[in-house]
Design a protein around this motif. Structure first.
Motif, PDB file in Angstrom:
ATOM      1  N   SER A   1       0.819  -1.188   0.000  1.00 16.82           N
ATOM      2  CA  SER A   1       0.000   0.000   0.000  1.00 16.82           C
ATOM      3  C   SER A   1       0.867   1.258   0.000  1.00 16.82           C
ATOM      4  O   SER A   1       0.617   2.212  -0.710  1.00 16.82           O
ATOM      5  CB  SER A   1      -0.920  -0.023   1.221  1.00 16.82           C
ATOM      6  OG  SER A   1      -1.607   1.186   1.319  1.00 16.82           O
TER       7      SER A   1
ATOM      8  N   TYR B   1       2.720   1.825  -3.624  1.00 19.23           N
ATOM      9  CA  TYR B   1       1.974   1.603  -4.871  1.00 19.23           C
ATOM     10  C   TYR B   1       2.612   2.353  -6.022  1.00 19.23           C
ATOM     11  O   TYR B   1       2.763   1.825  -7.124  1.00 19.23           O
ATOM     12  CB  TYR B   1       0.516   2.049  -4.695  1.00 19.23           C
ATOM     13  CG  TYR B   1      -0.292   1.864  -5.943  1.00 19.23           C
ATOM     14  CD1 TYR B   1      -0.497   2.902  -6.837  1.00 19.23           C
ATOM     15  CD2 TYR B   1      -0.842   0.621  -6.260  1.00 19.23           C
ATOM     16  CE1 TYR B   1      -1.220   2.728  -7.996  1.00 19.23           C
ATOM     17  CE2 TYR B   1      -1.575   0.430  -7.413  1.00 19.23           C
ATOM     18  CZ  TYR B   1      -1.763   1.498  -8.283  1.00 19.23           C
ATOM     19  OH  TYR B   1      -2.472   1.308  -9.433  1.00 19.23           O
TER      20      TYR B   1
ATOM     21  N   ASP C   1       5.742   0.795  -8.235  1.00 15.92           N
ATOM     22  CA  ASP C   1       5.515  -0.060  -9.408  1.00 15.92           C
ATOM     23  C   ASP C   1       5.199   0.771 -10.640  1.00 15.92           C
ATOM     24  O   ASP C   1       5.691   0.513 -11.738  1.00 15.92           O
ATOM     25  CB  ASP C   1       4.331  -1.007  -9.156  1.00 15.92           C
ATOM     26  CG  ASP C   1       4.675  -2.143  -8.227  1.00 15.92           C
ATOM     27  OD1 ASP C   1       3.852  -3.067  -8.106  1.00 15.92           O
ATOM     28  OD2 ASP C   1       5.761  -2.112  -7.614  1.00 15.92           O
ATOM     29  N   LEU C   2       4.368   1.786 -10.439  1.00 18.06           N
ATOM     30  CA  LEU C   2       3.921   2.596 -11.569  1.00 18.06           C
ATOM     31  C   LEU C   2       5.073   3.400 -12.154  1.00 18.06           C
ATOM     32  O   LEU C   2       5.274   3.431 -13.373  1.00 18.06           O
ATOM     33  CB  LEU C   2       2.798   3.525 -11.113  1.00 18.06           C
ATOM     34  CG  LEU C   2       1.970   4.176 -12.222  1.00 18.06           C
ATOM     35  CD1 LEU C   2       1.296   3.129 -13.100  1.00 18.06           C
ATOM     36  CD2 LEU C   2       0.911   5.094 -11.609  1.00 18.06           C
TER      37      LEU C   2
ATOM     38  N   GLU D   1       7.444   0.966 -14.027  1.00 22.67           N
ATOM     39  CA  GLU D   1       6.898   0.480 -15.294  1.00 22.67           C
ATOM     40  C   GLU D   1       6.884   1.589 -16.338  1.00 22.67           C
ATOM     41  O   GLU D   1       7.296   1.390 -17.483  1.00 22.67           O
ATOM     42  CB  GLU D   1       5.468  -0.049 -15.118  1.00 22.67           C
ATOM     43  CG  GLU D   1       4.872  -0.408 -16.493  1.00 22.67           C
ATOM     44  CD  GLU D   1       3.450  -0.903 -16.469  1.00 22.67           C
ATOM     45  OE1 GLU D   1       2.987  -1.328 -15.399  1.00 22.67           O
ATOM     46  OE2 GLU D   1       2.815  -0.871 -17.539  1.00 22.67           O
ATOM     47  N   GLU D   2       6.394   2.760 -15.966  1.00 28.06           N
ATOM     48  CA  GLU D   2       6.237   3.835 -16.946  1.00 28.06           C
ATOM     49  C   GLU D   2       7.600   4.274 -17.510  1.00 28.06           C
ATOM     50  O   GLU D   2       7.746   4.477 -18.709  1.00 28.06           O
ATOM     51  CB  GLU D   2       5.507   5.038 -16.336  1.00 28.06           C
ATOM     52  CG  GLU D   2       4.106   4.754 -15.820  1.00 28.06           C
ATOM     53  CD  GLU D   2       3.107   4.319 -16.889  1.00 28.06           C
ATOM     54  OE1 GLU D   2       3.461   4.338 -18.093  1.00 28.06           O
ATOM     55  OE2 GLU D   2       1.961   3.976 -16.524  1.00 28.06           O
TER      56      GLU D   2
ATOM     57  N   THR E   1      -5.315  17.227 -18.909  1.00 33.64           N
ATOM     58  CA  THR E   1      -6.226  16.188 -18.425  1.00 33.64           C
ATOM     59  C   THR E   1      -7.656  16.694 -18.301  1.00 33.64           C
ATOM     60  O   THR E   1      -8.542  15.955 -17.874  1.00 33.64           O
ATOM     61  CB  THR E   1      -5.763  15.669 -17.063  1.00 33.64           C
ATOM     62  OG1 THR E   1      -5.730  16.760 -16.136  1.00 33.64           O
ATOM     63  CG2 THR E   1      -4.395  15.027 -17.151  1.00 33.64           C
TER      64      THR E   1
ATOM     65  N   LEU F   1       0.369   9.420 -21.434  1.00 30.13           N
ATOM     66  CA  LEU F   1      -0.001   9.529 -20.020  1.00 30.13           C
ATOM     67  C   LEU F   1       1.071   9.004 -19.075  1.00 30.13           C
ATOM     68  O   LEU F   1       1.078   9.365 -17.906  1.00 30.13           O
ATOM     69  CB  LEU F   1      -1.294   8.756 -19.773  1.00 30.13           C
ATOM     70  CG  LEU F   1      -2.578   9.519 -19.999  1.00 30.13           C
ATOM     71  CD1 LEU F   1      -3.762   8.571 -19.857  1.00 30.13           C
ATOM     72  CD2 LEU F   1      -2.720  10.680 -19.020  1.00 30.13           C
ATOM     73  N   GLY F   2       1.921   8.126 -19.552  1.00 28.49           N
ATOM     74  CA  GLY F   2       2.892   7.487 -18.665  1.00 28.49           C
ATOM     75  C   GLY F   2       3.780   8.489 -17.939  1.00 28.49           C
ATOM     76  O   GLY F   2       3.894   8.456 -16.705  1.00 28.49           O
TER      77      GLY F   2
ATOM     78  N   HIS G   1       3.289  11.653 -17.635  1.00 28.68           N
ATOM     79  CA  HIS G   1       2.417  12.517 -16.833  1.00 28.68           C
ATOM     80  C   HIS G   1       2.163  11.900 -15.455  1.00 28.68           C
ATOM     81  O   HIS G   1       2.251  12.579 -14.426  1.00 28.68           O
ATOM     82  CB  HIS G   1       1.093  12.721 -17.569  1.00 28.68           C
ATOM     83  CG  HIS G   1       0.044  13.380 -16.730  1.00 28.68           C
ATOM     84  ND1 HIS G   1       0.030  14.732 -16.448  1.00 28.68           N
ATOM     85  CD2 HIS G   1      -1.028  12.862 -16.078  1.00 28.68           C
ATOM     86  CE1 HIS G   1      -0.995  15.018 -15.682  1.00 28.68           C
ATOM     87  NE2 HIS G   1      -1.658  13.902 -15.438  1.00 28.68           N
ATOM     88  N   LEU G   2       1.862  10.603 -15.427  1.00 29.38           N
ATOM     89  CA  LEU G   2       1.599   9.939 -14.150  1.00 29.38           C
ATOM     90  C   LEU G   2       2.850   9.928 -13.280  1.00 29.38           C
ATOM     91  O   LEU G   2       2.776  10.140 -12.071  1.00 29.38           O
ATOM     92  CB  LEU G   2       1.120   8.496 -14.386  1.00 29.38           C
ATOM     93  CG  LEU G   2      -0.262   8.342 -15.023  1.00 29.38           C
ATOM     94  CD1 LEU G   2      -0.560   6.878 -15.287  1.00 29.38           C
ATOM     95  CD2 LEU G   2      -1.341   8.942 -14.122  1.00 29.38           C
TER      96      LEU G   2
ATOM     97  N   ARG H   1       3.212  13.200 -11.654  1.00 21.55           N
ATOM     98  CA  ARG H   1       2.234  13.431 -10.587  1.00 21.55           C
ATOM     99  C   ARG H   1       2.597  12.689  -9.309  1.00 21.55           C
ATOM    100  O   ARG H   1       2.342  13.143  -8.207  1.00 21.55           O
ATOM    101  CB  ARG H   1       0.844  12.955 -11.046  1.00 21.55           C
ATOM    102  CG  ARG H   1       0.064  13.922 -11.909  1.00 21.55           C
ATOM    103  CD  ARG H   1      -0.193  15.266 -11.248  1.00 21.55           C
ATOM    104  NE  ARG H   1      -0.837  15.142  -9.950  1.00 21.55           N
ATOM    105  CZ  ARG H   1      -2.148  15.227  -9.729  1.00 21.55           C
ATOM    106  NH1 ARG H   1      -2.966  15.427 -10.722  1.00 21.55           N
ATOM    107  NH2 ARG H   1      -2.627  15.123  -8.510  1.00 21.55           N
TER     108      ARG H   1
END
Lengths: 137, 94
Positions: A34, A37, A40-41, A44-45, A94, A106-107, A109-110, A113
């Protein structure tokens, strides 16, 4: 401080190995799923971005992960190819309506953020991206 | 890994992780959606921009004929990702 690093082949199919690597890092660094999180994102991105946009790069991409107190430090080294500074990419709007939204883009961008700090360096045909992310409480 | 099933209500149930390596598998299902449908995220633990791209492409296609996706049962982290992407404004989320 727990630091791990590993090289991964420049292919989307390396993602399964990458997530296994991340799980091991989280276990060794006492990071629960948790709380990490975003880890991972971000990984990967940035990895998939390197796979997609640096086809001239060397075969492997080096990913280093470290926990420094309550901050994660992620370093991506991509050898060969031209520089692509992700800190200078255009902002994604967005707030556009569905008809105006484009698939793709979007990758990064995320990552912007979620990450607390992103640095890009390019020397001797090596791109280095350093991302810092504070762990969620 | 991502698994996609259709339940007894005709809802598309996603399970596992929807990352870039699962896009081709997802496209096989989502490109065949031609009418308004519900996508159930109750068993999905993770989604990345690759997964968002598949959903966006589907929503744009459906929208052309007045149809749309409704997304249900997202966990908090996925809700956050949707919000960062502005997808909470272009999808009905319950």
């Amino acid at each position: 401080m727990e630091k791990m690093e590993k090289r991964f082949k420049r292919t989307i199919h390396a993602l399964e190995d990458i997530f296994t690597f991340l799980s091991e890092f989280k276990k060794r660094s006492n990071i629960d799923n948790s709380a990490a999180y975003g880890l991972d994102l971000i990984v990967e991105e940035l990895f998939t971005n390197m796979v997609k946009y640096n086809s001239e790069g060397s075969l492997d991409i080096l990913i280093s992960l470290e926990r420094a107190g309550n901050t994660l430090v992620l370093v991506f080294n991509d050898y060969g190819g031209e520089p692509f500074d992700i800190t200078k990419t255009d902002e994604v709007n967005t707030k556009q309506r569905l008809e105006e939204r484009k698939v793709g883009g979007l990758g990064i961008h995320l990552v912007k953020r979620i990450a607390d700090q992103i640095d890009f360096e390019y020397h001797d045909r090596r791109s280095k991206i350093t991302v810092m992310k504070k762990l969620e409480e | 890994m991502l698994t996609i099933e259709i339940n007894e209500k005709g809802n598309i149930v996603l399970s596992g992780r929807f990352d870039a390596s699962q896009v081709e598998k997802a496209k096989h299902v989502f490109t065949n959606i031609k009418t308004s449908s519900v996508v159930d995220f109750k068993n999905l633990e993770y989604i990345s921009s690759a997964g968002l791209g598949v959903l966006l492409f589907t929503q744009k296609s459906l929208n052309e004929s007045g149809e749309s996706l409704t997304l249900i049962n997202m966990n908090k982290h996925i809700q956050d990702v949707f919000r960062y992407a502005g997808f909470d404004m272009i999808f009905r989320i319950e």
